[in-house]
Design an enzyme around this catalytic site. Structure first.
Site, PDB file in Angstrom:
ATOM      1  N   CYS A 136       1.314  -2.374  15.910  1.00  0.00           N
ATOM      2  CA  CYS A 136       1.372  -2.103  14.469  1.00  0.00           C
ATOM      3  C   CYS A 136       0.685  -3.203  13.675  1.00  0.00           C
ATOM      4  O   CYS A 136       0.964  -4.383  13.860  1.00  0.00           O
ATOM      5  CB  CYS A 136       2.836  -1.981  14.046  1.00  0.00           C
ATOM      6  SG  CYS A 136       3.044  -1.819  12.261  1.00  0.00           S
ATOM      7  N   CYS A 162      -1.070   5.804   9.898  1.00  0.00           N
ATOM      8  CA  CYS A 162       0.147   5.120  10.367  1.00  0.00           C
ATOM      9  C   CYS A 162      -0.193   3.796  11.006  1.00  0.00           C
ATOM     10  O   CYS A 162      -1.062   3.724  11.872  1.00  0.00           O
ATOM     11  CB  CYS A 162       0.820   5.915  11.469  1.00  0.00           C
ATOM     12  SG  CYS A 162       1.510   7.433  10.980  1.00  0.00           S
ATOM     13  N   GLU A 186       0.838  -1.188   0.000  1.00  0.00           N
ATOM     14  CA  GLU A 186       0.000   0.000   0.000  1.00  0.00           C
ATOM     15  C   GLU A 186       0.882   1.252   0.000  1.00  0.00           C
ATOM     16  O   GLU A 186       1.919   1.282   0.650  1.00  0.00           O
ATOM     17  CB  GLU A 186      -0.911  -0.011   1.220  1.00  0.00           C
ATOM     18  CG  GLU A 186      -1.902  -1.158   1.129  1.00  0.00           C
ATOM     19  CD  GLU A 186      -2.870  -1.219   2.292  1.00  0.00           C
ATOM     20  OE1 GLU A 186      -4.038  -1.512   2.047  1.00  0.00           O
ATOM     21  OE2 GLU A 186      -2.463  -0.972   3.438  1.00  0.00           O
ATOM     22  N   CYS A 189       3.864   8.303   1.614  1.00  0.00           N
ATOM     23  CA  CYS A 189       4.344   7.293   2.551  1.00  0.00           C
ATOM     24  C   CYS A 189       4.593   6.003   1.770  1.00  0.00           C
ATOM     25  O   CYS A 189       3.671   5.417   1.217  1.00  0.00           O
ATOM     26  CB  CYS A 189       3.301   7.092   3.647  1.00  0.00           C
ATOM     27  SG  CYS A 189       3.839   5.923   4.886  1.00  0.00           S
TER      28      CYS A 189
END
Ligand code: SAH
Ligand code: SF4
Length: 396
Positions: free
Chosen positions: A157, A379, A130, A143
């Site tokens: 995460c 994030c 992604e 990103c």
């Protein structure tokens, strides 16, 4: 949330395959993709197809500008080259971008692309990564991912729950930038007022476990005759692979971010298990010795705010003591939840109290506004389905 299905590869079913099995045609070797080769490698490929040695430099320069300044995706469009040469190049090479599976656009303008990369193992289907673009008033940040999945298992995460599939090549890292530029219609490389002005290596994966490819990619992205994104606008984020940190300064020269997340080893051991191998003392020594560190070139410390885990006033004061003497920015990141995540985001007031203590100690400590949460682009929310697909395909 809006989702645009751009394309979907159609895989013929097994029966179809069996019925149409025509006489076996010998498979030709796939064409070499020139995207991601540095100038030397590009020159070597041109030499192999018989370009005269005295022309290599000029042809390499023309191609470089066509691919990375103009953004051309076919040889036919490169009109600075003769028709014959374009035809010859098209016969031998490709400039193909990875396939975009979906594009999602968040209500805050954040865009996320799911990109399918070529499979390097015939038993494993093509992995997916992604890529996220975050527009802000004064900048636009892309990103970028450096691995499919991650070998580290940071407990907060989402990527960490996905098994590591493979490292990305330099070409695949650069292709993420090219795809974003294509989508933003930002060719040729604008001199100013760019939508895509900054890059963070904060997508999927640990960039310092894929050092050589990341290094080549950053050097190429920063090349002034191509994509031309300055190394001061490229930030590499690491969870703390201590032995590689010095080399980020000496060999890559981009900005450094450290995923710190805790003010002591006890909490960091839990959140970032790599801390058991490289503890805070070693990590902060590497930061203090980071080549080129100065007040105008600070290290960013990322700190994800987890309710009742690392967000007390005492934690804030310990954090300030820990970073004493390091030119630093502290980025407070409200935790982005994902399905099944074991933590909660700190209360907003608590994040502000924490930020005030850090600010009072003289550190800029912006609270990162969560972006693209509605499309799971924030994030730590990135995770592709590669692992699942892999498991089912291998079983069949
Ligand atoms: N592997 C590298 C780079 C990718 S992670 C690293 O760990 O630094 C990019 C950033 O997102 C890191 O600071 C990471 O700690 C943070 N992050 C991961 N999960 C998150 C979550 N659920 N919410 C907020 N930030 C997260
Ligand atoms: Fe990997 Fe970074 Fe996620 Fe940790 S935070 S699991 S190092 S991607």
């Amino acid at each position: 949330m809006s989702e645009i299905e751009l394309s979907k590869a159609e895989t013929p079913s097994l029966t179809e395959n069996a019925l149409t099995s025509a006489p076996q045609v010998e498979e030709s070797t796939p064409k070499i993709n020139l995207i991601g080769l540095d100038r030397t490698q590009l020159g070597e490929e041109l030499a192999k197809i018989g370009i005269a040695p005295k022309q290599i430099r000029m042809r390499t320069g023309q191609l470089w500008s066509a691919l990375y300044n103009q953004g051309h995706t076919t040889f036919d469009d490169i009109t600075t080259l003769s028709k014959d040469l374009r035809a010859q190049l098209a016969q031998e090479f490709t400039l193909e971008r990875p396939e975009i599976i979906t594009e999602q656009i968040s209500k805050d303008g954040t865009r996320k692309w799911l990109v399918r990369l070529p499979s390097t193992n015939p038993r494993i289907p093509a992995p997916e990564v992604e890529v996220v673009y975050i527009p802000e008033a004064d900048r636009g940040t892309l990103c970028v991912s450096s691995q499919v999945g991650c070998t580290l298992n940071c407990t907060f995460c989402h990527t960490g729950t996905q098994k590591m599939v493979r490292n990305l090549t330099a070409g695949e890292i650069i292709a993420q930038v090219l795809i974003a530029r294509d989508a933003l219609g930002e060719w040729p490389t604008p001199l100013e007022g760019r939508q895509l002005s900054n890059i963070v290596l904060m997508g999927m994966g640990e960039p310092l476990y894929n050092f050589d490819e990341v290094k080549q990619a950053v050097n190429m992205i920063a090349d002034g005759e191509g994509l031309s994104i300055s190394k001061r606008r490229i930030t590499l984020s690491t969870s703390g692979v201590v032995p590689m940190i010095e080399r980020v300064g000496t060999e890559i020269g981009c900005m450094l971010a450290i995923s710190l997340h805790a003010p002591n080893d006890k909490v960091r051991d839990e959140l970032v298990p790599l801390n058991k191998k490289y503890d805070l003392k070693q990590l902060l020594t590497a930061c203090r010795e980071f080549p080129g560190l100065s007040n105008s070139r600070r290290i960013t410390f990322e700190y994800v705010m987890l309710k009742d885990v690392n967000d007390s006033e005492q934690d804030a004061r310990a954090l300030v003591r820990l970073l004493k003497g390091i030119p630093a920015k502290i980025n407070l990141i409200p935790f982005n939840a994902w399905p099944g995540s074991p933590y909660e985001c700190s209360e907003w007031e608590q994040i502000e109290v924490f930020g005030d203590i850090v600010n009072a100690a003289g550190y800029a400590s912006p609270i990162r506004r969560p972006r693209g949460r509605d499309i799971m682009a924030a994030c730590g929310q990135l995770k592709s389905e590669s692992e699942k697909i892999k498991a089912s395909q291998i079983a069949s």
